[in-house]
Design a protein around this motif. Sequence first.
Motif, short mmCIF file in Angstrom:
data_model
loop_
_atom_site.label_atom_id
_atom_site.label_comp_id
_atom_site.label_asym_id
_atom_site.label_seq_id
_atom_site.Cartn_x
_atom_site.Cartn_y
_atom_site.Cartn_z
N SER A 51 -49.25 2.93 -16.69
CA SER A 51 -49.55 1.55 -16.05
C SER A 51 -50.09 0.89 -17.10
CB SER A 51 -51.12 1.92 -15.79
OG SER A 51 -51.71 2.68 -15.11
N LYS A 52 -49.37 0.76 -18.00
CA LYS A 52 -48.90 -0.20 -19.49
C LYS A 52 -47.60 0.41 -20.01
CE LYS A 52 -51.89 -1.10 -22.96
NZ LYS A 52 -49.94 -0.19 -23.85
N GLY A 53 -47.47 -0.04 -21.25
CA GLY A 53 -46.36 -0.09 -22.24
C GLY A 53 -47.17 1.62 -22.42
N GLY A 54 -46.57 2.56 -23.41
CA GLY A 54 -46.58 3.61 -23.76
C GLY A 54 -47.17 3.50 -24.84
N ALA A 55 -47.91 4.40 -25.58
CA ALA A 55 -47.90 4.39 -26.74
C ALA A 55 -47.84 4.73 -27.82
CB ALA A 55 -50.24 5.07 -27.05
N SER A 56 -46.49 4.72 -27.90
CA SER A 56 -45.41 5.89 -28.96
C SER A 56 -44.03 5.73 -28.53
CB SER A 56 -45.03 7.14 -28.59
OG SER A 56 -44.22 7.69 -26.77
N GLY A 57 -44.64 3.49 -28.22
CA GLY A 57 -42.85 3.10 -28.79
C GLY A 57 -42.19 3.77 -27.50
N GLY A 58 -40.73 2.79 -27.61
CA GLY A 58 -39.92 3.07 -27.07
C GLY A 58 -38.92 3.01 -27.51
N GLY A 59 -37.29 3.38 -26.79
CA GLY A 59 -36.30 3.59 -27.15
C GLY A 59 -35.72 3.89 -28.82
N GLU A 63 -43.83 12.75 -26.58
CA GLU A 63 -45.01 12.89 -25.31
C GLU A 63 -46.30 13.56 -25.98
OE1 GLU A 63 -42.87 16.68 -27.40
OE2 GLU A 63 -41.96 14.42 -26.69
N LEU A 64 -46.32 14.24 -26.75
CA LEU A 64 -47.64 14.95 -27.50
C LEU A 64 -48.48 13.48 -27.69
CD1 LEU A 64 -46.70 17.18 -30.43
CD2 LEU A 64 -47.24 18.18 -27.31
N VAL A 65 -48.45 12.56 -28.32
CA VAL A 65 -48.88 11.68 -28.24
C VAL A 65 -49.82 11.12 -27.38
CG1 VAL A 65 -49.61 8.94 -29.66
CG2 VAL A 65 -48.07 11.38 -30.87
N ASP A 66 -48.43 10.47 -26.60
CA ASP A 66 -48.80 10.01 -25.04
C ASP A 66 -49.53 10.85 -24.04
OD1 ASP A 66 -47.60 7.72 -25.82
OD2 ASP A 66 -45.75 8.20 -24.14
N TRP A 67 -49.58 11.88 -24.59
CA TRP A 67 -50.40 12.76 -22.85
C TRP A 67 -51.47 13.28 -24.16
CZ3 TRP A 67 -50.23 12.11 -18.52
CH2 TRP A 67 -48.96 12.14 -18.14
N GLY A 68 -51.73 12.84 -25.17
CA GLY A 68 -53.29 13.07 -25.79
C GLY A 68 -53.23 14.34 -26.59
N LEU A 69 -52.26 15.29 -27.03
CA LEU A 69 -52.54 16.76 -27.42
C LEU A 69 -52.01 16.40 -28.80
CD1 LEU A 69 -49.86 18.08 -25.00
CD2 LEU A 69 -51.88 18.12 -25.12
N CYS A 70 -53.14 15.28 -29.31
CA CYS A 70 -53.39 14.98 -30.93
C CYS A 70 -54.73 15.99 -30.75
CB CYS A 70 -53.51 13.80 -31.46
SG CYS A 70 -51.57 12.71 -31.62
N GLY A 71 -55.07 16.08 -29.92
CA GLY A 71 -56.52 16.45 -29.96
C GLY A 71 -57.54 16.27 -29.60
N GLU A 72 -57.57 15.12 -30.63
CA GLU A 72 -59.56 14.09 -30.53
C GLU A 72 -59.64 13.22 -28.72
OE1 GLU A 72 -56.37 10.52 -31.98
OE2 GLU A 72 -57.02 13.07 -32.07
N MET A 73 -58.88 13.23 -28.12
CA MET A 73 -58.90 12.81 -26.55
C MET A 73 -60.31 13.98 -26.22
SD MET A 73 -58.63 9.69 -25.98
CE MET A 73 -58.53 8.81 -26.89
N GLY A 74 -59.67 14.66 -25.97
CA GLY A 74 -60.16 16.14 -25.36
C GLY A 74 -61.53 16.49 -25.81
N ALA A 75 -61.72 16.90 -27.69
CA ALA A 75 -62.66 17.19 -27.98
C ALA A 75 -63.90 16.26 -28.15
CB ALA A 75 -62.46 17.40 -29.91
N VAL A 132 -46.08 7.97 -40.34
CA VAL A 132 -46.75 7.70 -39.03
C VAL A 132 -48.29 8.08 -39.12
CG1 VAL A 132 -47.84 6.76 -36.25
CG2 VAL A 132 -45.29 6.36 -37.94
N TYR A 133 -49.63 7.89 -38.77
CA TYR A 133 -51.16 8.84 -38.18
C TYR A 133 -51.27 8.08 -37.65
CZ TYR A 133 -49.87 9.31 -43.47
OH TYR A 133 -49.02 9.29 -44.43
N VAL A 134 -51.87 9.18 -36.43
CA VAL A 134 -52.24 8.67 -35.02
C VAL A 134 -54.27 9.08 -35.26
CG1 VAL A 134 -52.24 8.69 -32.77
CG2 VAL A 134 -50.18 8.67 -34.08
N HIS A 135 -54.82 8.90 -34.47
CA HIS A 135 -56.02 8.59 -34.40
C HIS A 135 -57.47 7.99 -33.53
CE1 HIS A 135 -59.71 10.72 -36.41
NE2 HIS A 135 -59.57 11.27 -35.27
N CYS A 136 -57.58 7.93 -32.38
CA CYS A 136 -58.70 7.50 -32.18
C CYS A 136 -58.40 5.84 -31.69
CB CYS A 136 -59.92 7.19 -32.98
SG CYS A 136 -60.68 8.72 -33.24
#
Length: 505
Positions: free
Chosen positions: A90-98, A106-118, A241-245
């Motif tokens: 629905s908008k630009g992805g959150a892991s950049g492009g090209g 894919e792990l970042v875009d689909w929330g597999l860093c874990g905090e969203m699910g927890a 790169v660090y990804v969080h929340c």
Amino acid sequence: MTLIDQFTSQYGPMSKMDAFGYLKHLDEHPDEPRRHGKIVMVTADTPLKASRGEGKTTTTIALIDALRARGIDAAAVLRQPSMGITAAGSKGGASGGGKASLEHAELVDWGLCGEMGAIEAAQNLLVSFAEKAIDDGLIDTILVPRVSEVPSRSLRHITVDHGKGDVAERVVLTPTCELMQIVVLSHSMEEIGERVAVMVAGTKDGVPVTFGSFIDLWRITNILTDAVKPARTQTRQGSPVYVHCGPFANVSLGIPSLVSVRMACALHDVVVVEAGYGADAGAQKWLDIACREYGAQWPAAAVIVTRATTWRDDPTLSWRYPFHVQRLEMLDIPTFPLINLWEGEDGQVEELRATAKEAEFREPIIGNLFRDGGDALVKQLDPFVRTLEAGSAPAQRHSHRGMSLIENAKWIAEHAYGVPADRVRLRDGFVDSLSDADELCSQLGLSIDDLAFVAVKSPATMTDDDSAPEDRRTVTLKKVEVHAGAGVVQVNLTTSLTTPMPKIV
């Protein structure tokens, strides 16, 4: 083994960083070597469409790749995206492009860093406790919403039969919930526990009841053991790169966790922080909440990203990009306009530079970052690097705690949206909503004016109608909602939804 390695554990193909433990160790051992990284904020123009990103993450990734190619120890801190909206296209992805994208995107875009699910599980468990408290007669209304990463229009407002009468409940997206805000703002598990304890479960005979009064908080904090740890990954070029929340700066905080940024500053010389949506949203909240109210570092420089089409093609909205650039410059933040070209726009570069010069911008940075990544920026960064090298630690801006909520709203309208105080409107029902919120705070022993102000607004507009002439633009205040545990008060203005639906694009 380095010190940070002692606070790092494997999490699938990525790593998790115990930022709480690492920062506590540094505080207790001031002689330990550490960096004192400067913050660079990357934000964007207000997009023409909420469903289209301007390229903040792509720019952030390309920027750190380019800085590291120049020998500067740079890293980025990104927000974990929301699976149901961002990753659904629905908008630009959150892991950049090209070429300017993350490894394991894919792990970042689909929330597999874990905090969203927890965080989703923990907040929903809180609501389950609230529902049981209804059964046990401890409360008679529920104020905390359930959350979901997958939006549903049918769940925005629901009614649950508890056997003793119907009880109104609702569902919001995970990034907008109070528990997400608590994790973003907290500096220890103990602080998270204290904040969850003062979250309002509901009311009993009109009196607010907090979760700390009837549940054991370890049940919640244990779920968050890994969720509070930033994920460490890298760009395709190997930059850290660090990804969080923290996504959704229009309806929540929209910034990465404060500890992830503080940790990165202890590890690197330059830390690029992504602030969500436009400068009216994520940048406003980094500056006015993270910095003013929670002591985060003031940016040494800023980059505002736009598309060539966004900047120039709609005359009624063309005021927004210069407004953003000039506003940050007036705050003594050296601000560099960056134009993120799409395929077929290379021939517009000279015209874009002329337009930028006419607007009296700093020398613009222009490139197709999807195609060329950091290579497009390396030779354009001389003024930017000189600014970083010459910059000194800026003075901390004063807090707005104690300013009345309406005056705070007027201040933000004027400074972040360009609407003077006398054109801030109150919708019918706003005064009652504010009165109810003020009464709730009083019963909790809080002052509503001491809570950090979170504007809840449309991501695609700064005012009620951005296309109106300047002297007719207004901002309308609509509703107030207290998040006592997070220490914030949310004020709805313009058009906003905390459970938006994905768009077919």
